[in-house]
Write a protein that holds these residues in place. Structure first.
Motif, PDB file in Angstrom:
ATOM      1  N   SER A  66      -2.975   3.490  -3.055  1.00 22.88           N
ATOM      2  CA  SER A  66      -2.628   2.528  -4.099  1.00 22.88           C
ATOM      3  C   SER A  66      -2.238   1.203  -3.456  1.00 22.88           C
TER       4      SER A  66
ATOM      5  N   SER B  89      -9.143  -0.099 -10.588  1.00 29.32           N
ATOM      6  CA  SER B  89      -7.907  -0.838 -10.854  1.00 29.32           C
ATOM      7  C   SER B  89      -7.294  -0.416 -12.170  1.00 29.32           C
TER       8      SER B  89
ATOM      9  N   GLU C 246       0.832  -1.200   0.000  1.00 28.58           N
ATOM     10  CA  GLU C 246       0.000   0.000   0.000  1.00 28.58           C
ATOM     11  C   GLU C 246       0.872   1.257   0.000  1.00 28.58           C
TER      12      GLU C 246
ATOM     13  N   ARG D  26      -5.769   9.385  -2.307  1.00 26.86           N
ATOM     14  CA  ARG D  26      -5.875   8.173  -3.104  1.00 26.86           C
ATOM     15  C   ARG D  26      -4.833   7.175  -2.630  1.00 26.86           C
TER      16      ARG D  26
ATOM     17  N   TYR E 289      -6.705   0.910  -6.658  1.00 26.10           N
ATOM     18  CA  TYR E 289      -6.733   2.206  -6.006  1.00 26.10           C
ATOM     19  C   TYR E 289      -7.968   2.337  -5.114  1.00 26.10           C
TER      20      TYR E 289
ATOM     21  N   THR F 242      -2.379  -2.783 -10.208  1.00 27.10           N
ATOM     22  CA  THR F 242      -2.565  -1.891  -9.067  1.00 27.10           C
ATOM     23  C   THR F 242      -4.047  -1.618  -8.861  1.00 27.10           C
TER      24      THR F 242
END
Length: 129
Positions: free
Chosen positions: A21, A72, A6, A19, A80, A78
């Motif tokens: 990730s 995503s 993360e 945000r 989000y 990844t």
């Protein structure tokens, strides 16, 4: 080896946005489910959002519905979590988690931590009042 990392946590004022990730390695999303959870000391880990890659469905806790969005980027492996209109009660360590099975058949109104087998280390989000 499955790894989830993360990033994106930090300090933000009430009403602000962040945000998060979740970068995944060691697997591709395919039929996975990826969830975002949060935890404060003394409380159970709370599922806030989940994306199920087998059918593309997303799921949210009532406490964040309309404010948080999970998405995503499959090319980047990844996921989000866009968090808007943040409140002090959103302050927590946020974790992403993965499981090798879609979430649709397990959704009964909440996202359960015991449904997920792989976990990241967490990222702290602090919302100041």
């Amino acid at each position: 080896e499955v790894q989830l990392v993360e990033s994106g946590g930090g300090l933000v004022q009430t009403g602000g946005s962040l945000r998060l990730s979740c970068a995944a390695s060691g697997f591709t999303f395919d039929d996975y489910a990826i969830g975002w959870f949060r935890q404060v000391p003394g409380k159970e880990r709370e599922g806030v959002a989940c994306i199920s890659f087998d059918d593309g469905m997303t799921y949210y806790a009532d406490s964040v519905k309309g404010r948080f969005t999970i998405s995503s980027d499959n090319a980047k492996n990844t996921v989000y979590l866009q968090m808007n209109s943040l409140k002090p009660e959103d302050t927590a360590v946020y974790y992403c988690a993965g499981d090798q099975e879609g979430y649709g058949s397990r959704w009964y109104g909440q996202i359960n931590a015991h449904d997920f087998c792989s976990w990241g280390e967490g990222s702290l989000v602090t919302v100041s009042s």
